[in-house]
Scaffold this motif. Structure first.
Motif, PDB file in Angstrom:
ATOM      1  N   CYS A 221       0.857  -1.186   0.000  1.00 28.64           N
ATOM      2  CA  CYS A 221       0.000   0.000   0.000  1.00 28.64           C
ATOM      3  C   CYS A 221       0.896   1.240   0.000  1.00 28.64           C
ATOM      4  N   ALA A 222       1.017   1.879  -1.144  1.00 25.85           N
ATOM      5  CA  ALA A 222       1.915   3.034  -1.290  1.00 25.85           C
ATOM      6  C   ALA A 222       1.562   4.147  -0.306  1.00 25.85           C
ATOM      7  N   TYR A 223       0.290   4.448  -0.189  1.00 28.60           N
ATOM      8  CA  TYR A 223      -0.155   5.483   0.742  1.00 28.60           C
ATOM      9  C   TYR A 223       0.318   5.159   2.161  1.00 28.60           C
ATOM     10  N   CYS A 224       0.060   3.928   2.595  1.00 26.90           N
ATOM     11  CA  CYS A 224       0.380   3.519   3.966  1.00 26.90           C
ATOM     12  C   CYS A 224       1.887   3.440   4.202  1.00 26.90           C
ATOM     13  N   VAL A 225       2.640   2.983   3.229  1.00 26.41           N
ATOM     14  CA  VAL A 225       4.095   2.914   3.380  1.00 26.41           C
ATOM     15  C   VAL A 225       4.658   4.317   3.583  1.00 26.41           C
ATOM     16  N   ILE A 226       4.230   5.263   2.756  1.00 27.36           N
ATOM     17  CA  ILE A 226       4.727   6.636   2.869  1.00 27.36           C
ATOM     18  C   ILE A 226       4.325   7.241   4.213  1.00 27.36           C
ATOM     19  N   LEU A 227       3.053   7.108   4.578  1.00 24.54           N
ATOM     20  CA  LEU A 227       2.561   7.661   5.844  1.00 24.54           C
ATOM     21  C   LEU A 227       3.292   7.061   7.042  1.00 24.54           C
ATOM     22  N   HIS A 228       3.420   5.747   7.069  1.00 29.11           N
ATOM     23  CA  HIS A 228       3.978   5.101   8.263  1.00 29.11           C
ATOM     24  C   HIS A 228       5.505   5.161   8.325  1.00 29.11           C
ATOM     25  N   ALA A 229       6.165   5.263   7.192  1.00 28.42           N
ATOM     26  CA  ALA A 229       7.617   5.492   7.209  1.00 28.42           C
ATOM     27  C   ALA A 229       7.903   6.893   7.750  1.00 28.42           C
ATOM     28  N   LYS A 230       7.130   7.856   7.290  1.00 26.84           N
ATOM     29  CA  LYS A 230       7.287   9.241   7.762  1.00 26.84           C
ATOM     30  C   LYS A 230       7.019   9.324   9.264  1.00 26.84           C
ATOM     31  N   THR A 231       5.949   8.714   9.713  1.00 24.09           N
ATOM     32  CA  THR A 231       5.603   8.725  11.137  1.00 24.09           C
ATOM     33  C   THR A 231       6.673   8.022  11.959  1.00 24.09           C
ATOM     34  N   ALA A 232       7.182   6.906  11.458  1.00 20.64           N
ATOM     35  CA  ALA A 232       8.243   6.176  12.175  1.00 20.64           C
ATOM     36  C   ALA A 232       9.451   7.079  12.402  1.00 20.64           C
ATOM     37  N   ARG A 233       9.846   7.791  11.371  1.00 24.76           N
ATOM     38  CA  ARG A 233      10.990   8.693  11.507  1.00 24.76           C
ATOM     39  C   ARG A 233      10.685   9.829  12.488  1.00 24.76           C
ATOM     40  N   GLU A 234       9.468  10.345  12.420  1.00 28.17           N
ATOM     41  CA  GLU A 234       9.077  11.453  13.299  1.00 28.17           C
ATOM     42  C   GLU A 234       9.086  11.066  14.774  1.00 28.17           C
ATOM     43  N   ILE A 235       8.803   9.800  15.086  1.00 30.84           N
ATOM     44  CA  ILE A 235       8.783   9.399  16.497  1.00 30.84           C
ATOM     45  C   ILE A 235      10.128   8.843  16.965  1.00 30.84           C
ATOM     46  N   GLY A 236      11.146   8.935  16.095  1.00 27.47           N
ATOM     47  CA  GLY A 236      12.497   8.596  16.515  1.00 27.47           C
ATOM     48  C   GLY A 236      13.000   7.215  16.150  1.00 27.47           C
ATOM     49  N   ILE A 237      12.314   6.525  15.262  1.00 27.96           N
ATOM     50  CA  ILE A 237      12.826   5.244  14.785  1.00 27.96           C
ATOM     51  C   ILE A 237      13.892   5.552  13.736  1.00 27.96           C
ATOM     52  N   GLY A 238      15.053   4.962  13.897  1.00 32.46           N
ATOM     53  CA  GLY A 238      16.175   5.243  13.008  1.00 32.46           C
ATOM     54  C   GLY A 238      15.913   4.881  11.559  1.00 32.46           C
ATOM     55  N   GLU A 239      16.514   5.673  10.683  1.00 34.46           N
ATOM     56  CA  GLU A 239      16.402   5.438   9.231  1.00 34.46           C
ATOM     57  C   GLU A 239      16.738   3.992   8.868  1.00 34.46           C
ATOM     58  N   GLU A 240      17.743   3.439   9.550  1.00 34.14           N
ATOM     59  CA  GLU A 240      18.196   2.093   9.216  1.00 34.14           C
ATOM     60  C   GLU A 240      17.079   1.073   9.420  1.00 34.14           C
ATOM     61  N   LYS A 241      16.333   1.186  10.512  1.00 35.24           N
ATOM     62  CA  LYS A 241      15.222   0.261  10.757  1.00 35.24           C
ATOM     63  C   LYS A 241      14.079   0.501   9.770  1.00 35.24           C
ATOM     64  N   VAL A 242      13.765   1.746   9.555  1.00 33.49           N
ATOM     65  CA  VAL A 242      12.683   2.076   8.617  1.00 33.49           C
ATOM     66  C   VAL A 242      13.020   1.544   7.231  1.00 33.49           C
ATOM     67  N   ASP A 243      14.249   1.767   6.797  1.00 33.40           N
ATOM     68  CA  ASP A 243      14.662   1.343   5.460  1.00 33.40           C
ATOM     69  C   ASP A 243      14.851  -0.163   5.340  1.00 33.40           C
ATOM     70  N   ASN A 244      15.019  -0.861   6.457  1.00 32.13           N
ATOM     71  CA  ASN A 244      15.307  -2.290   6.456  1.00 32.13           C
ATOM     72  C   ASN A 244      14.108  -3.146   6.852  1.00 32.13           C
ATOM     73  N   ILE A 245      12.930  -2.542   6.974  1.00 32.13           N
ATOM     74  CA  ILE A 245      11.754  -3.279   7.456  1.00 32.13           C
ATOM     75  C   ILE A 245      11.391  -4.453   6.542  1.00 32.13           C
ATOM     76  N   SER A 246      11.681  -4.346   5.266  1.00 28.62           N
ATOM     77  CA  SER A 246      11.314  -5.435   4.347  1.00 28.62           C
ATOM     78  C   SER A 246      12.152  -6.687   4.551  1.00 28.62           C
ATOM     79  N   SER A 247      13.292  -6.548   5.216  1.00 28.39           N
ATOM     80  CA  SER A 247      14.144  -7.718   5.472  1.00 28.39           C
ATOM     81  C   SER A 247      14.551  -7.790   6.938  1.00 28.39           C
TER      82      SER A 247
END
Length: 154
Positions: A56-82
């Motif tokens: 879901c493109a909408y949800c991926v963009i929304l929840h990746a942005k929110t994850a970063r905003e609440i302090g989840i590191g880029e590495e985890k956000v970018d690596n969620i698929s694996s």
């Protein structure tokens, strides 16, 4: 710099009576929920994983942005698929993400092992809450996919 916008390409979500139920679920278990016992960063990783799994493109963009905003590191956000092939995630996070994957994929055979792994790190209330987060996200990703919510640059 252009910002991403979204448009519905299939139907207006307001046209379905199901939207009100989905909104109630989001209020209780969505990314703006205020009364969750589950760690907010873990809940957000789970939301992002469901969005990614359901493409879901909408949800991926929304929840990746929110994850970063609440302090989840880029590495985890970018690596969620694996996540399963990474040491960036704790064993506790991996148990929750495996449970999330199994519930999202609808694996019926062997689901008990995913639940059992959760009992090593979470109590019954937390497991039920994590299940609700996963179920809520599956509802939203499928609703957004059905309505054809797609990103575009303005």
């Amino acid at each position: 710099m252009s910002s991403v916008k979204f448009k519905n390409t299939r139907f207006n979500p307001e046209s379905t009576p199901f939207l009100d139920i989905a909104k109630q679920m989001a209020e209780a278990f969505g990314y703006t929920a205020k009364n969750l016992k589950t760690d907010s960063k873990l809940a957000q990783l789970i939301r992002l994983r469901v969005a990614q799994k359901n493409e879901c493109a909408y949800c991926v963009i929304l929840h990746a942005k929110t994850a970063r905003e609440i302090g989840i590191g880029e590495e985890k956000v970018d690596n969620i698929s694996s996540w399963y092939n990474s040491e960036l995630f704790t064993i506790k996070e991996k148990a929750a993400l495996a449970y999330c994957d199994a519930l999202t994929d609808g694996k019926k055979v062997g689901f008990q092992r995913f639940h059992h792994a959760m009992t090593q790190y979470f109590n019954e209330v937390e497991i039920a809450e994590i299940a609700a987060v996963v179920i809520n996200m599956n509802v939203w990703t499928r609703l957004k996919l059905a309505q054809g919510e797609i990103p575009y640059f303005e």
